[in-house]
Design a protein around this motif. Sequence first.
Motif, PDB file in Angstrom:
ATOM      1  N   PRO A  51       0.811  -1.235   0.000  1.00 50.28           N
ATOM      2  CA  PRO A  51       0.000   0.000   0.000  1.00 50.28           C
ATOM      3  C   PRO A  51       0.839   1.279   0.000  1.00 50.28           C
ATOM      4  CG  PRO A  51      -0.842  -1.541   1.626  1.00 50.28           C
ATOM      5  CD  PRO A  51       0.456  -2.089   1.116  1.00 50.28           C
ATOM      6  N   ASP A  52       1.963   1.261   0.694  1.00 46.11           N
ATOM      7  CA  ASP A  52       2.838   2.439   0.698  1.00 46.11           C
ATOM      8  C   ASP A  52       3.285   2.779  -0.717  1.00 46.11           C
ATOM      9  OD1 ASP A  52       2.582   2.568   3.438  1.00 46.11           O
ATOM     10  OD2 ASP A  52       4.590   1.767   3.854  1.00 46.11           O
ATOM     11  N   TRP A  53       3.687   1.759  -1.479  1.00 49.97           N
ATOM     12  CA  TRP A  53       4.145   1.972  -2.855  1.00 49.97           C
ATOM     13  C   TRP A  53       3.003   2.498  -3.712  1.00 49.97           C
ATOM     14  CZ3 TRP A  53       3.200   0.711  -7.851  1.00 49.97           C
ATOM     15  CH2 TRP A  53       4.216   0.971  -8.764  1.00 49.97           C
ATOM     16  N   PHE A  54       1.830   1.879  -3.594  1.00 48.77           N
ATOM     17  CA  PHE A  54       0.691   2.317  -4.394  1.00 48.77           C
ATOM     18  C   PHE A  54       0.297   3.756  -4.066  1.00 48.77           C
ATOM     19  CE2 PHE A  54      -0.195  -2.318  -4.836  1.00 48.77           C
ATOM     20  CZ  PHE A  54      -0.074  -2.369  -6.217  1.00 48.77           C
ATOM     21  N   ARG A  55       0.302   4.126  -2.793  1.00 53.76           N
ATOM     22  CA  ARG A  55      -0.036   5.489  -2.418  1.00 53.76           C
ATOM     23  C   ARG A  55       0.967   6.482  -3.019  1.00 53.76           C
ATOM     24  NH1 ARG A  55      -1.566   2.990   1.647  1.00 53.76           N
ATOM     25  NH2 ARG A  55      -0.857   3.333   3.688  1.00 53.76           N
ATOM     26  N   GLU A  56       2.223   6.122  -2.954  1.00 51.93           N
ATOM     27  CA  GLU A  56       3.262   7.027  -3.437  1.00 51.93           C
ATOM     28  C   GLU A  56       3.221   7.203  -4.955  1.00 51.93           C
ATOM     29  OE1 GLU A  56       8.132   7.237  -3.562  1.00 51.93           O
ATOM     30  OE2 GLU A  56       7.173   6.054  -1.983  1.00 51.93           O
ATOM     31  N   HIS A  57       2.932   6.149  -5.683  1.00 47.83           N
ATOM     32  CA  HIS A  57       3.077   6.205  -7.139  1.00 47.83           C
ATOM     33  C   HIS A  57       1.779   6.245  -7.926  1.00 47.83           C
ATOM     34  CE1 HIS A  57       7.381   5.812  -6.863  1.00 47.83           C
ATOM     35  NE2 HIS A  57       7.197   4.862  -5.962  1.00 47.83           N
TER      36      HIS A  57
END
Length: 59
Positions: A51-57
Amino acid sequence: MIVGNDDHLTPTDFALTAYERALEPKRLALIDGGHFAPYSTRFPIAARSAPDWFREHLI
């Protein structure tokens, strides 16, 4: 990518080679354990990584 550092089903070195070849944006979460560790014994770590990656990108 979320990769177990002792994976025998999808050998860790194959996964790391794929990661090296991947284009940006990319992030590696190397997790202690085998193939199923991200889904079982290390799930809290794996569950935070994606989720961190998806939120960032993607947001």
